[in-house]
Enzyme design. Sequence first.
Site, PDB file in Angstrom:
ATOM      1  N   ARG A  27      71.457 -12.649  48.479  1.00  3.00           N
ATOM      2  CA  ARG A  27      71.155 -11.209  47.820  1.00  3.00           C
ATOM      3  C   ARG A  27      69.943 -11.180  47.251  1.00  3.00           C
ATOM      4  O   ARG A  27      69.212 -10.191  46.933  1.00  3.00           O
ATOM      5  CB  ARG A  27      72.310 -11.053  46.968  1.00  3.00           C
ATOM      6  CG  ARG A  27      72.493  -9.361  46.395  1.00  3.00           C
ATOM      7  CD  ARG A  27      73.561  -9.449  45.701  1.00  3.00           C
ATOM      8  NE  ARG A  27      75.005  -9.539  46.269  1.00  3.00           N
ATOM      9  CZ  ARG A  27      75.785  -9.965  45.542  1.00  3.00           C
ATOM     10  NH1 ARG A  27      75.872 -10.282  44.346  1.00  3.00           N
ATOM     11  NH2 ARG A  27      77.076 -10.571  46.290  1.00  3.00           N
ATOM     12  N   ARG A  90      72.209  -9.123  34.879  1.00  4.83           N
ATOM     13  CA  ARG A  90      73.083  -9.728  36.100  1.00  4.83           C
ATOM     14  C   ARG A  90      73.387  -8.506  36.982  1.00  4.83           C
ATOM     15  O   ARG A  90      73.713  -7.703  36.444  1.00  4.83           O
ATOM     16  CB  ARG A  90      74.091 -10.608  35.502  1.00  4.83           C
ATOM     17  CG  ARG A  90      75.089 -10.878  36.558  1.00  4.83           C
ATOM     18  CD  ARG A  90      76.379 -11.780  36.279  1.00  4.83           C
ATOM     19  NE  ARG A  90      77.588 -11.645  36.707  1.00  4.83           N
ATOM     20  CZ  ARG A  90      77.826 -11.821  38.088  1.00  4.83           C
ATOM     21  NH1 ARG A  90      77.077 -12.037  38.941  1.00  4.83           N
ATOM     22  NH2 ARG A  90      78.969 -11.427  38.422  1.00  4.83           N
ATOM     23  N   ILE A  91      73.216  -8.682  38.314  1.00  2.81           N
ATOM     24  CA  ILE A  91      73.834  -7.998  39.205  1.00  2.81           C
ATOM     25  C   ILE A  91      74.677  -8.631  39.962  1.00  2.81           C
ATOM     26  O   ILE A  91      74.231  -9.282  40.987  1.00  2.81           O
ATOM     27  CB  ILE A  91      72.383  -7.318  40.124  1.00  2.81           C
ATOM     28  CG1 ILE A  91      71.402  -8.162  40.518  1.00  2.81           C
ATOM     29  CG2 ILE A  91      71.699  -6.327  39.045  1.00  2.81           C
ATOM     30  CD1 ILE A  91      70.148  -7.908  41.257  1.00  2.81           C
ATOM     31  N   MET A 183      82.742 -13.908  36.835  1.00  2.00           N
ATOM     32  CA  MET A 183      82.761 -15.542  36.530  1.00  2.00           C
ATOM     33  C   MET A 183      81.386 -15.938  35.596  1.00  2.00           C
ATOM     34  O   MET A 183      81.417 -17.101  35.511  1.00  2.00           O
ATOM     35  CB  MET A 183      82.890 -16.287  37.753  1.00  2.00           C
ATOM     36  CG  MET A 183      84.118 -16.216  38.550  1.00  2.00           C
ATOM     37  SD  MET A 183      84.551 -17.447  39.807  1.00  2.00           S
ATOM     38  CE  MET A 183      84.962 -18.702  38.880  1.00  2.00           C
ATOM     39  N   SER A 206      83.785  -5.346  44.450  1.00  2.00           N
ATOM     40  CA  SER A 206      84.000  -5.858  45.841  1.00  2.00           C
ATOM     41  C   SER A 206      85.294  -5.854  46.216  1.00  2.00           C
ATOM     42  O   SER A 206      85.430  -6.000  47.697  1.00  2.00           O
ATOM     43  CB  SER A 206      83.132  -7.150  45.944  1.00  2.00           C
ATOM     44  OG  SER A 206      83.751  -8.180  44.910  1.00  2.00           O
ATOM     45  N   ASP A 207      86.443  -5.994  45.418  1.00  2.00           N
ATOM     46  CA  ASP A 207      87.673  -6.019  45.951  1.00  2.00           C
ATOM     47  C   ASP A 207      88.457  -5.598  44.921  1.00  2.00           C
ATOM     48  O   ASP A 207      88.078  -5.431  43.599  1.00  2.00           O
ATOM     49  CB  ASP A 207      88.045  -7.473  46.248  1.00  2.00           C
ATOM     50  CG  ASP A 207      87.804  -8.442  45.205  1.00  2.00           C
ATOM     51  OD1 ASP A 207      88.874  -8.886  44.563  1.00  2.00           O
ATOM     52  OD2 ASP A 207      86.590  -8.730  44.903  1.00  2.00           O
TER      53      ASP A 207
END
Length: 239
Positions: A27, A90-91, A183, A206-207
């Site tokens: 990414r 943070r991405i 996390m 994402s979920d």
Amino acid sequence: MCIPTPHNEAKKNDIAKIVLMPGDPLRAKMAAETFLKNPKLVNQVRGMYAYTGTYKGKKITIMAHGMGIPSIGIYSYELFKFYDVDYIIRIGTAGGYKGIEVGDVIISNAAYSYSTYAKDIGIKNAPKKLLPSKKLLNTAVKTANEMKLKYHVGQIASEDAFYNAYSVKEAIKRNHNSIAVEMEAYALYANAQYLKKNALTILTCSDSFFSKKQMSSKERQESTKTMIKLALNTAIKLK
């Protein structure tokens, strides 16, 4: 510690004062090649790619941090301490609780965790909830409004275990009504607080723990572009 560090082969001037950090090295590569002008690979130790280039004339580094609190703890600490980085955003991706749909953008105004990381690095009476930089948070929210994005601002949980035995109901209670779980943010905020730097976490859901929907690995890579643009447009406003 000397530069390069055991985990980063970049020279000091190779790293910008503003760093965007996804967990996934691929990414980082995608983001750098898609959005940065003249991106240069400046680190690939342990496959943790770092690229430096410019975005709308601003020098920016995009560097992966791996998975979990120990991993981001190492990389972000070294960037702040030894490379004199001032800002880290943070991405990443997260699992969403009720009200957060797959694809939604989340701006974290707190990170809650049972981790001992903050205590271990020397923060006395380390709280379970740590906060991001107000400057970064306010700038990101303002930028999201300017971009007319659908987004959520709220507390997220930073878990140590990806696979755990908690039910969704138990997890939400344990995580003090956080809106999503990931996390890493807690360690990033701890490093920023300890070293008097600036940090923020921006996430893509994402979920979902409620709808049971989830993105494929390919979808995660593509859907994070809105979040990355938000982080980049936030970064260019920083001094």
